[in-house]
Design a protein around this motif. Structure first.
Motif, mmCIF file in Angstrom:
data_model
loop_
_atom_site.group_PDB
_atom_site.id
_atom_site.type_symbol
_atom_site.label_atom_id
_atom_site.label_comp_id
_atom_site.label_asym_id
_atom_site.label_seq_id
_atom_site.Cartn_x
_atom_site.Cartn_y
_atom_site.Cartn_z
ATOM 1 N N SER A 94 -58.765 41.642 -94.692
ATOM 2 C CA SER A 94 -59.050 42.028 -93.033
ATOM 3 C C SER A 94 -57.627 42.100 -92.373
ATOM 4 N N ARG A 95 -56.525 41.560 -92.525
ATOM 5 C CA ARG A 95 -55.486 41.733 -91.921
ATOM 6 C C ARG A 95 -54.423 42.595 -92.508
ATOM 7 N N TYR A 96 -54.940 43.332 -93.683
ATOM 8 C CA TYR A 96 -53.832 44.165 -94.304
ATOM 9 C C TYR A 96 -53.312 45.298 -93.124
ATOM 10 N N SER A 97 -54.315 46.030 -92.482
ATOM 11 C CA SER A 97 -53.809 47.004 -91.545
ATOM 12 C C SER A 97 -52.565 46.852 -90.512
ATOM 13 N N GLU A 98 -52.862 45.550 -89.897
ATOM 14 C CA GLU A 98 -52.259 45.068 -88.934
ATOM 15 C C GLU A 98 -50.736 44.801 -89.625
ATOM 16 N N VAL A 99 -50.993 44.114 -90.765
ATOM 17 C CA VAL A 99 -49.590 43.569 -91.575
ATOM 18 C C VAL A 99 -48.862 44.689 -92.019
ATOM 19 N N LYS A 100 -49.691 45.996 -92.530
ATOM 20 C CA LYS A 100 -48.883 47.085 -92.892
ATOM 21 C C LYS A 100 -48.026 47.600 -91.685
ATOM 22 N N GLU A 101 -48.535 48.066 -90.715
ATOM 23 C CA GLU A 101 -48.277 48.359 -89.510
ATOM 24 C C GLU A 101 -47.161 47.775 -88.999
ATOM 25 N N ARG A 102 -47.088 46.328 -88.879
ATOM 26 C CA ARG A 102 -45.795 45.485 -88.694
ATOM 27 C C ARG A 102 -44.754 45.568 -89.339
ATOM 28 N N PHE A 103 -45.307 45.575 -90.831
ATOM 29 C CA PHE A 103 -44.072 45.602 -91.881
ATOM 30 C C PHE A 103 -43.327 46.923 -91.580
ATOM 31 N N ASP A 104 -43.942 48.233 -91.637
ATOM 32 C CA ASP A 104 -43.421 49.535 -91.267
ATOM 33 C C ASP A 104 -42.413 49.273 -90.182
ATOM 34 N N LYS A 105 -43.088 48.947 -88.911
ATOM 35 C CA LYS A 105 -41.883 48.550 -87.876
ATOM 36 C C LYS A 105 -40.758 47.740 -88.040
ATOM 37 N N TRP A 106 -40.975 46.888 -88.839
ATOM 38 C CA TRP A 106 -40.031 46.004 -89.001
ATOM 39 C C TRP A 106 -38.869 46.749 -90.076
ATOM 40 N N ALA A 107 -39.533 47.422 -90.818
ATOM 41 C CA ALA A 107 -38.401 48.190 -92.055
ATOM 42 C C ALA A 107 -37.858 49.323 -91.405
ATOM 43 N N ALA A 108 -38.548 50.063 -90.312
ATOM 44 C CA ALA A 108 -37.846 51.173 -89.625
ATOM 45 C C ALA A 108 -36.728 50.621 -88.854
#
Length: 114
Positions: A94-108
């Protein structure tokens, strides 16, 4: 980068923890464990209360029981984080989409050297 600290009640006193020391935070059986670089500290605070004090650019709630510091992650996949210390932290579906979005932003931000 300026150091940031959080202050939490701890066994009748207050404990001061540098944000960068936190690898991840785990809540189990009404006890919260701060998994630091070199130790584990047990506090009574709920994750939702601790979450308010953390930098949202580097910390994410990835599960009802876990908050992770992106800067301490070695590997990220669909179901878990593997931390630099080798431990595994679950990511709920249930939290994967938000985690992926936040991780991608952090990685960028890391790629840009910010």
């Amino acid at each position: 980068m300026e150091k940031k600290y959080i202050v939490l009640p701890h066994k009748g006193s207050e404990i001061v923890v540098e944000e960068q020391e936190i690898c991840y935070i785990e809540r189990a059986n009404r006890i919260t464990n701060l998994h630091l670089t070199d130790q584990i500290i047990e506090v009574a605070e709920k994750l939702s209360d601790i979450e308010k004090y953390l930098n949202i650019d580097i910390f994410v709630r990835c599960h009802n029981s876990f908050i992770v510091n992106f800067e301490k992650v070695r590997r990220f996949d669909r179901s878990e984080f593997i931390m630099r210390n080798g431990e595994s932290v679950s990511i709920s579906r249930s939290r994967y989409s938000e985690v992926k979005e936040r991780f991608d932003k952090w990685a960028a931000m890391q790629r840009l050297g910010e």
